[in-house]
Design a protein around this motif. Structure first.
Motif, mmCIF file in Angstrom:
data_model
loop_
_atom_site.group_PDB
_atom_site.id
_atom_site.type_symbol
_atom_site.label_atom_id
_atom_site.label_comp_id
_atom_site.label_asym_id
_atom_site.label_seq_id
_atom_site.Cartn_x
_atom_site.Cartn_y
_atom_site.Cartn_z
ATOM 1 N N LEU A 1 0.834 -1.203 0.000
ATOM 2 C CA LEU A 1 0.000 0.000 0.000
ATOM 3 C C LEU A 1 0.872 1.257 0.000
ATOM 4 O O LEU A 1 0.557 2.243 -0.698
ATOM 5 N N CYS B 1 2.409 1.624 -3.575
ATOM 6 C CA CYS B 1 1.441 2.171 -4.541
ATOM 7 C C CYS B 1 1.233 3.673 -4.330
ATOM 8 O O CYS B 1 1.062 4.433 -5.294
ATOM 9 N N GLU B 2 1.275 4.093 -3.090
ATOM 10 C CA GLU B 2 1.014 5.509 -2.805
ATOM 11 C C GLU B 2 2.248 6.375 -3.005
ATOM 12 O O GLU B 2 2.165 7.456 -3.632
ATOM 13 N N PHE C 1 0.076 6.582 -7.065
ATOM 14 C CA PHE C 1 -1.378 6.471 -7.191
ATOM 15 C C PHE C 1 -2.067 7.234 -6.059
ATOM 16 O O PHE C 1 -1.564 7.312 -4.933
ATOM 17 N N GLU D 1 -5.438 7.900 -3.476
ATOM 18 C CA GLU D 1 -6.151 6.980 -2.580
ATOM 19 C C GLU D 1 -7.315 6.308 -3.280
ATOM 20 O O GLU D 1 -7.526 5.100 -3.123
ATOM 21 N N ILE E 1 -5.975 3.691 -5.690
ATOM 22 C CA ILE E 1 -5.555 2.475 -4.977
ATOM 23 C C ILE E 1 -6.774 1.657 -4.576
ATOM 24 O O ILE E 1 -6.779 0.414 -4.693
ATOM 25 N N GLN E 2 -7.800 2.317 -4.126
ATOM 26 C CA GLN E 2 -9.027 1.628 -3.736
ATOM 27 C C GLN E 2 -9.623 0.876 -4.926
ATOM 28 O O GLN E 2 -10.034 -0.279 -4.795
ATOM 29 N N ALA F 1 -5.046 2.592 -13.447
ATOM 30 C CA ALA F 1 -6.047 2.352 -12.402
ATOM 31 C C ALA F 1 -7.352 1.850 -12.998
ATOM 32 O O ALA F 1 -8.087 1.091 -12.350
#
Length: 427
Positions: A308, A311-312, A317, A319, A322-323, A359
């Protein structure tokens, strides 16, 4: 006086010189020898007596008794008969014979009685277990010989024929060669009883909906489920059902994640809460992710937290992106960090695909790097590597990584499979 002494000594002289006494003395020597031999201390094993470490058969016992009684009778008859002098001395009458009692006779009889009383039980018990006794064919067939179990081995294969548990597990499809590579698992399986330990757990799995064909897979990957308490297993299933997981869903999760039921209710609740809070998801979407990848409840949370952050921070990416990626492809949470960054680098920097398109089609992050690279370079060689949906001849990232080679060549590259194979040889 001298003549009377001579008469009194005649039985003694005749007794000492006769051939009968010689044989009698030989028997006495045998008696003393047998007494010396039979006084060796005995050893007790499993309730039976063994003399000198070897069993004594009943035939030898009877023969020894007969010899001792023959000796006693012979000595008694000899001493009771009148003595005749060979050199002309008159025969003494029966009344004049002095009753001479040989000191050997009471010794022999006493030895016989003492030895008989000492060995009567020993001989009977030893003869019952004699290895020299002749038995019939029917008795030989009825003799049960315990199978030899190896005291130590590096493979469970040596114990399959002697262990009911191992033989039944093999029939269920359990790979013992995988289990024997894990420490202490082989010893644990050998200590289990199939009827009392294994069968109740298998019946429990069947009752919650797990198919019989999955038993081998579950036990191969998680043999410790055979030692779990049945009440605790049932409480964990009840907890999942209380969180609105259906019975079919629970059975599917257990079949694909064998360690799921080894964790306590508290740990399962903490895992579900973690994913719901970290990803800011609703309860239904959290259940959806867990159902599709049930090992999220079994594995460590550290790789998930690291991915996580990658990815951030590293991939850049947002939030919500990512979700969306996690909802579409839950495997991103447990993917290898090196593989994840390698694919993203190629898609974003080489193929020039922006974050929003990645995404939108997150399946590309779960694809094989070699396949992605070969297909992109082939399209680039043909001049058809166009991934912008606002431009003509657009190629979707989803179709790029999911279609088989033949379909990819005919629909996206507009070429033959032979051309694609020849191009691969140039890379």
């Amino acid at each position: 006086m001298a003549s009377s002494c001579t008469q009194l000594c005649l039985p003694c002289r005749h007794f000492l010189c006769s051939k009968t006494v010689a044989s009698t003395w030989q028997y006495c020597t045998q008696v003393r020898h047998c007494i010396a031999v039979t006084r060796v201390p005995t050893k007790i094993r499993n309730g039976s007596f063994i003399i000198n470490g070897n069993p004594i058969i009943s035939q030898a016992k009877q023969r020894w008794k007969q010899q001792m009684f023959c000796y006693s009778d012979l000595a008694a008859n000899h001493l009771a008969t009148p003595v005749k002098e060979d050199n002309g001395v008159e025969e003494m009458s029966t009344a004049e014979v002095v009753p001479y009692k040989s000191p050997l006779l009471p010794i022999a009889r006493d030895a016989l009685l003492a030895t008989e009383s000492q060995m009567s039980f020993d001989l009977d018990a030893a003869a019952e277990f004699s290895a020299l006794e002749v038995i019939s064919d029917e008795e030989a067939v009825n003799i049960s010989v315990p199978s030899a179990i190896p005291p130590a081995s590096t493979s469970l294969r040596d114990y399959v024929d002697q262990s009911e548990t191992l033989s039944k597990l093999v029939q269920l499809g359990v790979n013992l060669w995988k289990l024997e590579q894990r420490p202490n698992v082989g010893s644990m399986l050998l200590r289990l009883n199939f009827n009392t330990d294994v069968a109740p757990r298998l019946l429990f799995l069947k009752e919650i909906g797990v198919e019989d064909s999955r038993f081998g897979y579950i036990i191969t990957h998680n043999p410790f489920i055979l030692t779990e308490n049945l009440e605790q297993l049932q409480s964990r299933v009840n907890y999942l059902k209380s969180k609105k997981f259906s019975s079919e869903t629970v059975a599917s999760m257990v079949s694909r994640a064998p360690y799921l039921l080894n964790f306590s209710v508290k740990r399962l609740d903490n895992r579900l809460g973690f994913y719901q809070q970290q990803l800011n998801l609703s309860a239904s979407r959290t259940r959806n992710i867990v159902v599709r990848l049930p090992r999220l409840l079994c594995g460590s949370l550290e790789p998930v937290k690291e991915n996580l952050k990658v990815c951030e921070i590293e991939l850049g990416f947002k939030e919500n992106e990512i979700q969306h990626i996690v909802i579409a492809v839950p495997k991103v949470l447990t993917a290898n960090k090196r593989k994840l960054t390698q694919i993203f680098d190629f898609v974003h920097n080489i193929m020039k695909v922006p974050h929003n398109l990645i995404a939108k089609f997150p399946q590309v992050l779960n694809s094989k790097y070699l396949r992605l690279r070969e297909r992109h370079l082939f399209l680039e060689y043909l001049g058809k590597a166009q991934y912008d949906p606002t431009l003509p001849n657009y190629i979707s990232l989803d179709r790029l990584v999911s279609l088989p080679d033949e379909t990819f060549c005919t629909e996206l590259a507009l070429a033959t499979l032979e051309d694609f194979c020849l191009f691969q040889k140039t890379l």
